[in-house]
Design a protein around this motif. Sequence first.
Motif, PDB file in Angstrom:
ATOM      1  N   ARG A   1      34.667  37.490  43.315  1.00 40.38           N
ATOM      2  CA  ARG A   1      35.151  38.884  43.406  1.00 40.38           C
ATOM      3  C   ARG A   1      34.762  39.504  44.746  1.00 40.38           C
ATOM      4  O   ARG A   1      35.529  40.282  45.332  1.00 40.38           O
ATOM      5  CB  ARG A   1      34.575  39.714  42.261  1.00 40.38           C
ATOM      6  N   ALA A   2      33.579  39.153  45.235  1.00 38.93           N
ATOM      7  CA  ALA A   2      33.105  39.701  46.507  1.00 38.93           C
ATOM      8  C   ALA A   2      33.997  39.277  47.669  1.00 38.93           C
ATOM      9  O   ALA A   2      34.099  39.989  48.675  1.00 38.93           O
ATOM     10  CB  ALA A   2      31.666  39.273  46.765  1.00 38.93           C
ATOM     11  N   LEU A   3      34.667  38.124  47.546  1.00 40.33           N
ATOM     12  CA  LEU A   3      35.576  37.659  48.600  1.00 40.33           C
ATOM     13  C   LEU A   3      36.922  38.382  48.534  1.00 40.33           C
ATOM     14  O   LEU A   3      37.595  38.542  49.555  1.00 40.33           O
ATOM     15  CB  LEU A   3      35.793  36.149  48.470  1.00 40.33           C
ATOM     16  N   LEU A   4      37.315  38.800  47.341  1.00 34.57           N
ATOM     17  CA  LEU A   4      38.583  39.504  47.193  1.00 34.57           C
ATOM     18  C   LEU A   4      38.492  40.945  47.687  1.00 34.57           C
ATOM     19  O   LEU A   4      39.453  41.465  48.269  1.00 34.57           O
ATOM     20  CB  LEU A   4      39.015  39.489  45.716  1.00 34.57           C
TER      21      LEU A   4
ATOM     22  N   TYR B   1      40.400  36.119  40.660  1.00 34.23           N
ATOM     23  CA  TYR B   1      39.962  36.646  41.954  1.00 34.23           C
ATOM     24  C   TYR B   1      40.431  35.747  43.094  1.00 34.23           C
ATOM     25  O   TYR B   1      40.761  36.229  44.187  1.00 34.23           O
ATOM     26  CB  TYR B   1      38.433  36.762  42.006  1.00 34.23           C
ATOM     27  N   VAL B   2      40.482  34.454  42.842  1.00 29.16           N
ATOM     28  CA  VAL B   2      40.896  33.502  43.878  1.00 29.16           C
ATOM     29  C   VAL B   2      42.408  33.531  44.072  1.00 29.16           C
ATOM     30  O   VAL B   2      42.903  33.603  45.207  1.00 29.16           O
ATOM     31  CB  VAL B   2      40.423  32.077  43.519  1.00 29.16           C
ATOM     32  N   VAL B   3      43.167  33.484  42.965  1.00 30.33           N
ATOM     33  CA  VAL B   3      44.622  33.429  43.104  1.00 30.33           C
ATOM     34  C   VAL B   3      45.179  34.716  43.712  1.00 30.33           C
ATOM     35  O   VAL B   3      46.080  34.667  44.567  1.00 30.33           O
ATOM     36  CB  VAL B   3      45.302  33.088  41.760  1.00 30.33           C
ATOM     37  N   THR B   4      44.633  35.862  43.344  1.00 31.38           N
ATOM     38  CA  THR B   4      45.133  37.110  43.937  1.00 31.38           C
ATOM     39  C   THR B   4      44.745  37.199  45.413  1.00 31.38           C
ATOM     40  O   THR B   4      45.542  37.660  46.239  1.00 31.38           O
ATOM     41  CB  THR B   4      44.619  38.340  43.182  1.00 31.38           C
ATOM     42  N   ARG B   5      43.549  36.721  45.753  1.00 31.38           N
ATOM     43  CA  ARG B   5      43.126  36.757  47.162  1.00 31.38           C
ATOM     44  C   ARG B   5      44.033  35.874  48.024  1.00 31.38           C
ATOM     45  O   ARG B   5      44.478  36.289  49.105  1.00 31.38           O
ATOM     46  CB  ARG B   5      41.676  36.289  47.283  1.00 31.38           C
TER      47      ARG B   5
END
Length: 346
Positions: free
Chosen positions: A93-96, A326-330
């Motif tokens: 989440r912190a990466l998004l 969080y990964v796919v949306t980012r």
Amino acid sequence: MTYKAEYIWIDGTEPTAKLRSKTKIMAGSPVAVTELPIWGFDGSSTNQAEGHASDRVLKPVFSCPDPIRGGEHVLVLCEVLNIDGTPHESNTRALLRPLAEQFAAQEPIFGIEQEYTFFDGDRPLGFPVGGFPAAQGGYYCGVGADEIFGREIVEKHLDHCLAAGLGISGINAEVMPGQWEFQVGPLSPLEVSDQLWIARWLLYRTAEDFNVSATLDPKPVKGDWNGAGAHTNFSTKAMREGRHSWAAIITACEALGEGSKPMDHVKNYGAGIDDRLTGLHETAPWDQYKYGVSDRGASVRIPWQVEVDQKGYIEDRRPNANVDPYVVTRLIVDTCCTGLEKAGQV
């Protein structure tokens, strides 16, 4: 007066993270998520620390009513931090967050279709002991006890999600017996991801009361049976509005297929993706990329109504059911919004 706050977090299990939770008793009345206290846990038991330095921190980032306990009790989704306050390496989440802020002006929104499969012990719900049911065909959006299995659990889960205030937009029975889907969105990248994780937790917790398990395994039954995905619908303001929305839609589709992007995405779209993306059962091969209108055998589908209206959204059909939202949306925001920026279509 006291209330129960169920602190929920994503652990460090690989290749697919699990949800964990524990209960904190709070004094007084419920407060805003920004006022909820941080808490700690044993990271050595969640694949997030070594035993000699096991403390990890839970930072509340989203809360909602607890529909299972009722009353003033709450569910609290948390990010995992190290003891120095930095994001833990498992904290996607912190990466998004910074990317969502960077492209916020493009107003990206998502709708994620979460497929899952109920299991009764070691067999999918509805599969006879030691055998197989009738072939696929009548189960999708079906009705009747000979074709539908687990509806009581699905309806209870839906009620729980709505009572929690989550942005659930629908449910349906899927192609394989015991397989279902719910949809979250349309919401912003962080909102759809936070709410999908909470909806997953509620799914597991609801099924628990029926002595049934729910799995996000992308290929729960080998052979001629559909896998389970998390089809991800995406649009920006430029794709939804304006005279040149169709051009923006094509730009987004082209950006997803440019250079190394197809593999950059697929390798992060959930463990076991090559078992599901075979080119059969409404999938494109995992190592190929194509897009098309109304094509469920494409990597990215443009709905027919979108072509008619010349505006709307696209559907990335590649993400597995077990993908980290969080990964796919980012990845999609980064690829598509960057592509639209470069094309001057924002």
